[in-house]
Write a protein that holds these residues in place. Structure first.
Motif, short mmCIF file in Angstrom:
data_model
loop_
_atom_site.label_atom_id
_atom_site.label_comp_id
_atom_site.label_asym_id
_atom_site.label_seq_id
_atom_site.Cartn_x
_atom_site.Cartn_y
_atom_site.Cartn_z
N VAL A 57 -6.75 1.73 4.81
CA VAL A 57 -5.87 2.23 4.13
C VAL A 57 -6.40 4.02 4.05
O VAL A 57 -7.52 3.99 3.61
CB VAL A 57 -5.47 1.59 2.79
CG1 VAL A 57 -4.31 2.49 2.00
CG2 VAL A 57 -4.96 0.39 2.90
N TRP A 102 0.66 -1.35 -0.11
CA TRP A 102 -0.18 -0.04 0.01
C TRP A 102 1.03 1.24 0.14
O TRP A 102 0.60 2.28 -0.67
CB TRP A 102 -0.93 -0.13 1.16
CG TRP A 102 -1.74 -1.26 1.15
CD1 TRP A 102 -1.93 -2.17 2.06
CD2 TRP A 102 -2.88 -1.50 0.20
NE1 TRP A 102 -2.56 -3.32 1.91
CE2 TRP A 102 -3.41 -2.96 0.34
CE3 TRP A 102 -3.23 -1.09 -1.12
CZ2 TRP A 102 -4.48 -3.63 -0.23
CZ3 TRP A 102 -4.40 -1.82 -1.58
CH2 TRP A 102 -4.70 -2.87 -1.42
N VAL A 140 -1.00 2.65 5.64
CA VAL A 140 -1.89 1.63 6.38
C VAL A 140 -2.32 2.13 7.69
O VAL A 140 -1.27 2.67 8.42
CB VAL A 140 -1.39 0.18 6.40
CG1 VAL A 140 -2.19 -0.60 7.28
CG2 VAL A 140 -1.17 -0.22 5.21
N GLY A 170 -4.92 -2.54 10.78
CA GLY A 170 -4.53 -3.85 10.34
C GLY A 170 -3.16 -4.05 9.95
O GLY A 170 -2.27 -3.10 9.99
N ASP A 171 -2.59 -5.10 9.26
CA ASP A 171 -1.37 -5.29 8.97
C ASP A 171 -1.20 -5.00 7.50
O ASP A 171 0.20 -5.38 7.13
CB ASP A 171 -0.96 -6.82 9.34
CG ASP A 171 -1.78 -7.96 8.62
OD1 ASP A 171 -2.62 -7.42 7.71
OD2 ASP A 171 -1.32 -9.16 8.99
N GLY A 172 -1.97 -4.66 6.85
CA GLY A 172 -1.74 -4.33 5.32
C GLY A 172 -1.74 -5.59 4.57
O GLY A 172 -1.73 -5.43 3.25
N ARG A 173 -1.73 -6.74 5.32
CA ARG A 173 -1.83 -7.93 4.36
C ARG A 173 -3.18 -8.90 4.36
O ARG A 173 -2.98 -10.27 4.25
CB ARG A 173 -0.61 -8.79 4.93
CG ARG A 173 0.73 -8.31 4.97
CD ARG A 173 1.23 -7.34 3.77
NE ARG A 173 1.64 -8.14 2.71
CZ ARG A 173 1.44 -7.64 1.47
NH1 ARG A 173 0.82 -6.53 1.16
NH2 ARG A 173 2.16 -8.30 0.16
N THR A 232 -7.60 -4.65 6.92
CA THR A 232 -6.89 -3.55 6.65
C THR A 232 -7.61 -2.27 6.35
O THR A 232 -8.35 -2.35 5.49
CB THR A 232 -5.80 -3.82 5.73
OG1 THR A 232 -4.88 -4.82 6.05
CG2 THR A 232 -4.98 -2.54 5.14
#
Length: 171
Positions: A67, A41, A55, A58-61, A65
């Motif tokens: 954003v 991201w 982000v 969340g962990d972006g994965r 998540t």
């Protein structure tokens, strides 16, 4: 508001709006590499013009998540807030935009076309702001938005090629 996986998302925004925009590009890289680049991201700032991305939850994965993507110059622009609500690596990511201007579902879809060839399709089904005005200008604004997505994906293709070259050089 209805609870959707990934946080509170208004149920009406999870349904396609009338502002359909889509584009696709063929990337000379394997599907895993393309997926990793598309879902990095913060790195989207390298291929989406005038945009900073972070982000914020969340962990972006994966699902959950959240954003924030600010598009503009200096302090003039708009904030696109989206929740990741679908995550199927390395084939698909579904989001719902919940910002003031950009609202509705969107997705990245990746299709492998060979060992080093992937088609990345980007689509948005937006709820148009100022609906009465927007529906009248969408015949002009829609193709312009599609051209912007196409430009972004062409930049993405170059970004992936640059990333791959850098990875080979580091070896």
């Amino acid at each position: 508001m209805t609870e959707v996986v990934g946080g509170p998302v208004p149920a009406e925004l999870a349904v396609a709006g009338p502002g359909r925009v889509e584009a696709e590009v063929v990337v000379d890289a394997d599907i895993e590499t393309v997926f990793a680049a598309a879902t990095d991201w913060p790195a989207q700032a390298r291929w989406i013009p005038f945009t900073r991305v972070e982000v914020v939850a969340g962990d972006g994965r994966g699902i959950g998540t959240v954003v924030h993507a600010f598009t503009g110059i200096g302090r003039i622009g708009f904030l696109d807030v989206f929740h990741v609500v679908g995550w199927e690596p390395p084939h698909r990511v579904d989001v719902v935009h919940v910002g003031r201007l950009v609202r509705g579902p969107g997705a990245f879809r990746l299709t492998e076309r060979g060992p080093e060839r992937t088609v990345m399709a980007w689509s948005e089904d937006l709820h148009l702001p100022f609906e009465a005005l927007a529906t009248r200008i969408w015949p002009v604004a829609g193709p312009l938005a599609g051209a912007a997505l196409t430009l972004g994906l062409r930049r993405f293709r170059r970004y992936v090629a640059t990333r791959a070259t850098a990875a080979i050089t580091r070896r």
